[in-house]
Design a protein around this motif. Structure first.
Motif, PDB file in Angstrom:
ATOM      1  N   ALA A  10       0.867  -1.182   0.000  1.00 18.46           N
ATOM      2  CA  ALA A  10       0.000   0.000   0.000  1.00 18.46           C
ATOM      3  C   ALA A  10       0.897   1.223   0.000  1.00 18.46           C
ATOM      4  O   ALA A  10       2.096   1.142   0.260  1.00 18.46           O
ATOM      5  CB  ALA A  10      -0.924   0.003   1.210  1.00 18.46           C
ATOM      6  N   TRP A 110      -2.385   6.503   4.147  1.00 16.95           N
ATOM      7  CA  TRP A 110      -2.848   5.617   5.215  1.00 16.95           C
ATOM      8  C   TRP A 110      -4.283   5.966   5.555  1.00 16.95           C
ATOM      9  O   TRP A 110      -4.592   7.122   5.879  1.00 16.95           O
ATOM     10  CB  TRP A 110      -1.947   5.791   6.430  1.00 16.95           C
ATOM     11  CG  TRP A 110      -2.316   4.989   7.647  1.00 16.95           C
ATOM     12  CD1 TRP A 110      -2.929   3.772   7.679  1.00 16.95           C
ATOM     13  CD2 TRP A 110      -2.075   5.352   9.013  1.00 16.95           C
ATOM     14  NE1 TRP A 110      -3.098   3.342   8.980  1.00 16.95           N
ATOM     15  CE2 TRP A 110      -2.568   4.292   9.825  1.00 16.95           C
ATOM     16  CE3 TRP A 110      -1.491   6.455   9.630  1.00 16.95           C
ATOM     17  CZ2 TRP A 110      -2.508   4.320  11.215  1.00 16.95           C
ATOM     18  CZ3 TRP A 110      -1.428   6.478  11.014  1.00 16.95           C
ATOM     19  CH2 TRP A 110      -1.914   5.419  11.797  1.00 16.95           C
ATOM     20  N   ASP A 111      -5.161   4.988   5.500  1.00 14.66           N
ATOM     21  CA  ASP A 111      -6.558   5.186   5.916  1.00 14.66           C
ATOM     22  C   ASP A 111      -6.591   5.048   7.436  1.00 14.66           C
ATOM     23  O   ASP A 111      -7.018   4.036   7.987  1.00 14.66           O
ATOM     24  CB  ASP A 111      -7.459   4.157   5.242  1.00 14.66           C
ATOM     25  CG  ASP A 111      -8.940   4.403   5.515  1.00 14.66           C
ATOM     26  OD1 ASP A 111      -9.265   5.431   6.169  1.00 14.66           O
ATOM     27  OD2 ASP A 111      -9.763   3.566   5.111  1.00 14.66           O
ATOM     28  N   TYR A 112      -6.134   6.093   8.122  1.00 11.03           N
ATOM     29  CA  TYR A 112      -5.812   6.007   9.542  1.00 11.03           C
ATOM     30  C   TYR A 112      -7.015   5.845  10.463  1.00 11.03           C
ATOM     31  O   TYR A 112      -6.855   5.548  11.645  1.00 11.03           O
ATOM     32  CB  TYR A 112      -5.005   7.234   9.980  1.00 11.03           C
ATOM     33  CG  TYR A 112      -5.559   8.548   9.483  1.00 11.03           C
ATOM     34  CD1 TYR A 112      -6.579   9.212  10.141  1.00 11.03           C
ATOM     35  CD2 TYR A 112      -5.036   9.131   8.327  1.00 11.03           C
ATOM     36  CE1 TYR A 112      -7.079  10.407   9.677  1.00 11.03           C
ATOM     37  CE2 TYR A 112      -5.527  10.335   7.849  1.00 11.03           C
ATOM     38  CZ  TYR A 112      -6.548  10.962   8.518  1.00 11.03           C
ATOM     39  OH  TYR A 112      -7.045  12.155   8.048  1.00 11.03           O
ATOM     40  N   SER A 114      -9.273   3.548   9.844  1.00 13.24           N
ATOM     41  CA  SER A 114      -9.714   2.172   9.614  1.00 13.24           C
ATOM     42  C   SER A 114      -8.786   1.184  10.315  1.00 13.24           C
ATOM     43  O   SER A 114      -7.567   1.224  10.124  1.00 13.24           O
ATOM     44  CB  SER A 114      -9.739   1.860   8.114  1.00 13.24           C
ATOM     45  OG  SER A 114      -9.944   0.478   7.898  1.00 13.24           O
ATOM     46  N   SER A 116      -8.384  -1.768   9.607  1.00 11.84           N
ATOM     47  CA  SER A 116      -7.839  -2.718   8.639  1.00 11.84           C
ATOM     48  C   SER A 116      -6.825  -2.066   7.696  1.00 11.84           C
ATOM     49  O   SER A 116      -6.407  -2.671   6.712  1.00 11.84           O
ATOM     50  CB  SER A 116      -8.977  -3.353   7.824  1.00 11.84           C
ATOM     51  OG  SER A 116      -9.709  -2.359   7.125  1.00 11.84           O
ATOM     52  N   SER A 117      -6.426  -0.830   8.012  1.00  7.33           N
ATOM     53  CA  SER A 117      -5.383  -0.139   7.260  1.00  7.33           C
ATOM     54  C   SER A 117      -4.198   0.079   8.200  1.00  7.33           C
ATOM     55  O   SER A 117      -4.394   0.426   9.371  1.00  7.33           O
ATOM     56  CB  SER A 117      -5.898   1.203   6.726  1.00  7.33           C
ATOM     57  OG  SER A 117      -4.909   1.856   5.960  1.00  7.33           O
ATOM     58  N   TYR A 118      -2.987  -0.097   7.685  1.00  2.86           N
ATOM     59  CA  TYR A 118      -1.829  -0.158   8.576  1.00  2.86           C
ATOM     60  C   TYR A 118      -0.719   0.804   8.151  1.00  2.86           C
ATOM     61  O   TYR A 118      -0.596   1.182   6.986  1.00  2.86           O
ATOM     62  CB  TYR A 118      -1.256  -1.579   8.606  1.00  2.86           C
ATOM     63  CG  TYR A 118      -2.226  -2.593   9.140  1.00  2.86           C
ATOM     64  CD1 TYR A 118      -2.263  -2.910  10.492  1.00  2.86           C
ATOM     65  CD2 TYR A 118      -3.131  -3.232   8.284  1.00  2.86           C
ATOM     66  CE1 TYR A 118      -3.172  -3.847  10.987  1.00  2.86           C
ATOM     67  CE2 TYR A 118      -4.034  -4.172   8.765  1.00  2.86           C
ATOM     68  CZ  TYR A 118      -4.048  -4.473  10.118  1.00  2.86           C
ATOM     69  OH  TYR A 118      -4.946  -5.378  10.595  1.00  2.86           O
ATOM     70  N   VAL A 236       3.465   3.478   4.934  1.00  5.57           N
ATOM     71  CA  VAL A 236       2.106   2.957   4.805  1.00  5.57           C
ATOM     72  C   VAL A 236       2.173   1.505   4.353  1.00  5.57           C
ATOM     73  O   VAL A 236       2.964   1.139   3.484  1.00  5.57           O
ATOM     74  CB  VAL A 236       1.300   3.805   3.808  1.00  5.57           C
ATOM     75  CG1 VAL A 236      -0.088   3.197   3.599  1.00  5.57           C
ATOM     76  CG2 VAL A 236       1.187   5.240   4.309  1.00  5.57           C
ATOM     77  N   GLY A 237       1.342   0.657   4.957  1.00  5.65           N
ATOM     78  CA  GLY A 237       1.276  -0.751   4.592  1.00  5.65           C
ATOM     79  C   GLY A 237       1.618  -1.658   5.755  1.00  5.65           C
ATOM     80  O   GLY A 237       2.076  -1.214   6.808  1.00  5.65           O
ATOM     81  N   GLU A 238       1.425  -2.957   5.559  1.00  3.07           N
ATOM     82  CA  GLU A 238       1.646  -3.936   6.609  1.00  3.07           C
ATOM     83  C   GLU A 238       3.057  -4.508   6.608  1.00  3.07           C
ATOM     84  O   GLU A 238       3.404  -5.305   7.478  1.00  3.07           O
ATOM     85  CB  GLU A 238       0.660  -5.099   6.450  1.00  3.07           C
ATOM     86  CG  GLU A 238      -0.801  -4.705   6.590  1.00  3.07           C
ATOM     87  CD  GLU A 238      -1.728  -5.897   6.438  1.00  3.07           C
ATOM     88  OE1 GLU A 238      -1.632  -6.823   7.282  1.00  3.07           O
ATOM     89  OE2 GLU A 238      -2.514  -5.915   5.488  1.00  3.07           O
TER      90      GLU A 238
END
Length: 368
Positions: A10, A110-112, A114, A116-118, A236-238
């Motif tokens: 992401a 980053w969908d901060y 949410s 489920s967003s990391y 941004v991302g896992e």
């Protein structure tokens, strides 16, 4: 993955590291200091209190013996050398911090809000004392939030890579402006005024006395214990992807948004600004910043005495009777004033403000 390395799932592919100068390349202010605040490596703020002896913050040049970060291309680290702390009090603390503009986080991808967003934090750390340390990500817009984490027990004098994947939360807020809204704090030590029993790796409302669990005092009370950090990346991302190495020039340009310093190096008689003489003993100059600053600087930082500065005028160079003083500034430029001995000028004439020694410098700050 490419060549066995995970790459972003992401966010951006380039310039994905939200931390500026995470590899500790740029040191405009000093390479060693006992002063807290922004005193050494650019964009990293160090703070301490309750000390019996001042700690030292310094540049550590890595070698091939620094197994781990050396192989990954890191050549510098920020090192803290603890002083001789003879007591442990509730309000003792030592913090290493990076602070972020709100717009940096809001526009990161980053969908901060949410879960489920990391966003993923990674860094290399080394302590001369084997123990666990704490840190957190803290937000300030809206209702302040805190996400505490631990390094886990570190082996003494061994570089360890720490990775933390942080989910979003409905209460996290970032306004789209240039103000500070997010802080990454890493604590080599914090007293009981700052610790309680928060749940690690979980968002909660920020409270000053509930930042992390009780912090062992072993490192703090070990004379000249060291703590070093490099390779810090927030993305941004896992996945903690390989560190995004930028050139020195790229990192410097990013740092200049917050601090700009004109130094002489080995040049003593160095012109720094064209000027004009408003009256017979005063010259006004203007500096254009190479990079627009985050906000208008409100002061001029100088070093040296009046004799370290001068105004070149016609065929002479009168020595200043005071160090340059701040007039005004915008994000793009700043004006300054130099007073000189006698009355050598005629109003309306041109002059060149210059530094006379290697000890003199001019600097402007727009830190968070």
């Amino acid at each position: 993955s490419v060549n066995g390395n995970g790459f972003p799932s992401a966010g951006s592919l380039s310039h994905r590291n939200l931390i500026i100068n995470g590899d500790m390349q740029v040191w405009q202010r000093s390479t060693s200091s006992t002063t807290d605040g922004y005193s050494t490596v650019d964009r990293w703020k160090t703070s301490y209190g309750g000390e019996n002896e001042d700690p030292t913050f310094s540049k550590q040049d890595l070698t091939s013996s620094d197994t781990g970060p050396w192989e990954k291309g890191f050549r510098h680290a920020l090192k803290v050398t603890n002083g001789n702390q003879t007591s442990t009090d509730a309000d003792d603390y030592l913090i290493i911090s990076q602070r972020f503009e709100s717009q940096t986080m809001a526009q990161s991808g980053w969908d901060y809000t949410s879960a489920s967003s990391y966003i993923t934090l990674s860094f290399w750390v080394r302590s001369s004392v084997a123990q666990n340390f704490y840190g957190y990500l803290r937000t300030e817009d809206g209702t302040g939030q805190l996400y505490p984490f631990e390094t886990g027990s570190l082996s003494a004098n061994t570089w360890t890579k720490i990775t933390k994947t942080i989910p979003g939360h409905a209460n996290v807020q970032f306004d789209n402006n240039v103000a500070r809204s997010c802080i990454l704090d890493i604590w080599p030590f914090g007293g009981t005024d700052y610790s309680a029993s928060p749940t690690l790796n979980t968002w909660a409302n920020y409270a000053s006395g509930t930042r992390f669990p009780a912090n062992t005092a072993t490192w703090w009370t070990t004379d000249d214990a060291t703590f070093a950090i490099t390779g810090a990346q927030l993305e941004v991302g896992e996945t903690a992807t390989p560190f995004e190495h930028l050139s020195y020039g790229d990192q410097l340009n990013r740092c200049l948004r917050y601090y700009y310093k004109i130094v002489c190096d080995d040049q003593g008689d160095l012109g720094v600004a064209p000027g004009w003489c408003r009256d017979t003993d005063t010259c006004h100059g203007n500096i254009n910043f190479p990079v627009p600053m985050r906000d208008n600087p409100s002061a001029l930082e100088t070093s040296g005495t009046a004799g370290h500065y001068a105004v070149a005028h016609k065929t002479s160079g009168p020595i200043a009777t005071s160090v340059p003083s701040f007039d005004s500034a915008t994000k793009y430029s700043a004006s300054l004033t130099v007073n000189v001995t006698g009355t050598p000028f005629t109003a309306g004439e041109c002059g060149r403000i210059q530094k006379q020694t290697n000890d003199a410098y001019l600097a402007w700050e727009s830190e968070l």
